[in-house]
Design a protein around this motif. Structure first.
Motif, short mmCIF file in Angstrom:
data_model
loop_
_atom_site.label_atom_id
_atom_site.label_comp_id
_atom_site.label_asym_id
_atom_site.label_seq_id
_atom_site.Cartn_x
_atom_site.Cartn_y
_atom_site.Cartn_z
N CYS A 72 0.79 -1.23 0.00
CA CYS A 72 0.00 0.00 0.00
C CYS A 72 0.82 1.28 0.00
N GLY A 81 -2.07 4.11 0.01
CA GLY A 81 -1.91 5.07 1.11
C GLY A 81 -0.89 6.14 0.74
N LEU A 84 5.53 7.53 2.02
CA LEU A 84 6.10 7.56 3.37
C LEU A 84 7.57 8.00 3.41
N VAL A 96 3.98 7.72 14.19
CA VAL A 96 4.31 6.62 13.26
C VAL A 96 4.14 5.28 13.96
N MET A 99 0.50 4.47 14.39
CA MET A 99 -0.13 4.09 13.12
C MET A 99 0.10 2.60 12.86
N LEU A 117 -7.94 9.50 5.87
CA LEU A 117 -8.95 8.50 5.50
C LEU A 117 -9.94 9.10 4.49
N PRO A 125 -5.32 -1.21 7.55
CA PRO A 125 -5.55 -2.30 8.51
C PRO A 125 -4.37 -2.44 9.47
N GLN A 127 -1.54 -4.30 10.91
CA GLN A 127 -0.77 -5.35 10.26
C GLN A 127 -0.17 -6.36 11.25
C1 HEC Z 1 -4.08 -2.09 2.91
C2 HEC Z 1 -3.24 -0.91 2.71
C3 HEC Z 1 -2.24 -0.50 3.78
C4 HEC Z 1 -1.26 -1.25 4.38
C5 HEC Z 1 -0.94 -2.73 4.19
C6 HEC Z 1 -0.52 -0.34 5.23
N1 HEC Z 1 -1.06 0.92 5.15
FE1 HEC Z 1 -0.38 2.59 6.10
N2 HEC Z 1 -1.92 3.66 5.36
C7 HEC Z 1 -2.86 3.19 4.46
C8 HEC Z 1 -3.82 4.24 4.21
C9 HEC Z 1 -5.00 4.13 3.25
C10 HEC Z 1 -3.44 5.34 5.00
C11 HEC Z 1 -4.16 6.70 5.16
C12 HEC Z 1 -5.05 6.62 6.43
C13 HEC Z 1 -6.26 5.75 6.21
O1 HEC Z 1 -6.97 5.97 5.21
O2 HEC Z 1 -6.51 4.84 7.02
C14 HEC Z 1 -2.22 4.94 5.70
C15 HEC Z 1 -1.52 5.79 6.53
C16 HEC Z 1 -0.28 5.49 7.07
C17 HEC Z 1 0.57 6.41 7.80
C18 HEC Z 1 0.29 7.88 8.05
C19 HEC Z 1 0.89 8.67 6.89
C20 HEC Z 1 0.89 10.15 7.07
O3 HEC Z 1 1.19 10.87 6.08
O4 HEC Z 1 0.61 10.64 8.16
C21 HEC Z 1 1.68 5.73 8.17
C22 HEC Z 1 2.87 6.25 8.97
C23 HEC Z 1 1.54 4.38 7.68
N3 HEC Z 1 0.34 4.27 7.01
C24 HEC Z 1 2.47 3.38 7.86
C25 HEC Z 1 2.29 2.07 7.47
C26 HEC Z 1 3.23 1.01 7.77
C27 HEC Z 1 4.57 1.22 8.47
C28 HEC Z 1 2.69 -0.15 7.28
C29 HEC Z 1 3.24 -1.54 7.42
C30 HEC Z 1 3.44 -2.01 8.79
C31 HEC Z 1 1.41 0.20 6.64
N4 HEC Z 1 1.21 1.53 6.79
C32 HEC Z 1 0.57 -0.71 6.00
C33 HEC Z 1 -2.89 1.93 3.89
C34 HEC Z 1 -2.10 0.87 4.27
#
Ligand code: HEC
Length: 149
Positions: A72, A81, A84, A96, A99, A117, A125, A127
C-alpha cells in the motif's frame, strides 16, 4: 430540499474544509500539522530516538516494510496510502509507531489520520506487527526521511 439535508451538507463542507485548511502550502498530504501541537493517541506515548540512525535496525525494518507495508505504501508517490519517504520528518515518532501498532485508535481519534482517511478512502488495517519490528520500521523510515532532507 429539507432542512435536515441542508444541515448535513453544511456539516460535510465544514469537515472537508477543516481537512483541507493545512494543505495549501504543502504538496504531500492534506493533513499536515505542526508536530509539537499534536496530541498523542494510541498505546505508544513516548519513543526515544537517538540523533544517529541504527543501520541494523534499518535493515530489519526494511524487510518488515517490504512484507507488511509495501502493498500500500511507496516512498515518493501516493499509492493505496500516502507516500512515506518523508513521513518520519513530517510526523512524530509516536504518531508513526501508533499508526503501525494501534491503527484503529489513530483512525478513530487523530485528526490528521481522519483527514487522510477522507482523502484515501481505505482504512489502513492493523498489520499485527510487534513493537520491536515497528520500531525497526520507524528507523527505516527515519533513514528514508534523512536521505530526503
Ligand atoms: C491495505 C493498505 C495498507 C497497508 C498494508 C498499510 N497501510 Fe499505512 N496507510 C494506508 C492508508 C489508506 C493510509 C491513510 C489513512 C487511512 O486511510 O486509514 C495509511 C496511513 C499510514 C501512515 C500515516 C501517513 C501520514 O502521512 O501521516 C503511516 C505512517 C503508515 N500508514 C504506515 C504504514 C506502515 C509502516 C505499514 C506496514 C506495517 C502500513 N502503513 C501498512 C494503507 C495501508
Amino acid at each position: 430540499m429539507t432542512l435536515h439535508r441542508i444541515l448535513a451538507m453544511l456539516a460535510t463542507v465544514a469537515v472537508l474544509t477543516s481537512c483541507g485548511a493545512n494543505s495549501e502550502t504543502k504538496t504531500d498530504t492534506a493533513a499536515d500539522m505542526p508536530k509539537a501541537e499534536k496530541k498523542v493517541y494510541g498505546k505508544i506515548t513516548k519513543v526515544d530516538v537517538g540523533p544517529t540512525i541504527d543501520e541494523s535496525m534499518v535493515k530489519s525494518g526494511h524487510e518488515v516494510f517490504e512484507t507488511k507495508c509495501s502493498a500500500c505504501h511507496k516512498m515518493d508517490e501516493r499509492y493505496v496510502g500516502p507516500a512515506l519517504g518523508t513521513v518520519a520528518t513530517r510526523r512524530t515518532p509516536e504518531y508513526v509507531m501508533n499508526m503501525i501498532l494501534d491503527t484503529e485508535t489513530m483512525i478513530q481519534n487523530d485528526d490528521t489520520v481522519k483527514c487522510l482517511l477522507q482523502e484515501y478512502l481505505v482504512q489502513m488495517p492493523n498489520q499485527s506487527v510487534d513493537e520491536k519490528d515497528a520500531r525497526n520500521v520507524l528507523e527505516y523510515l527515519r533513514k528514508e526521511g534523512a536521505e530526503r532532507q
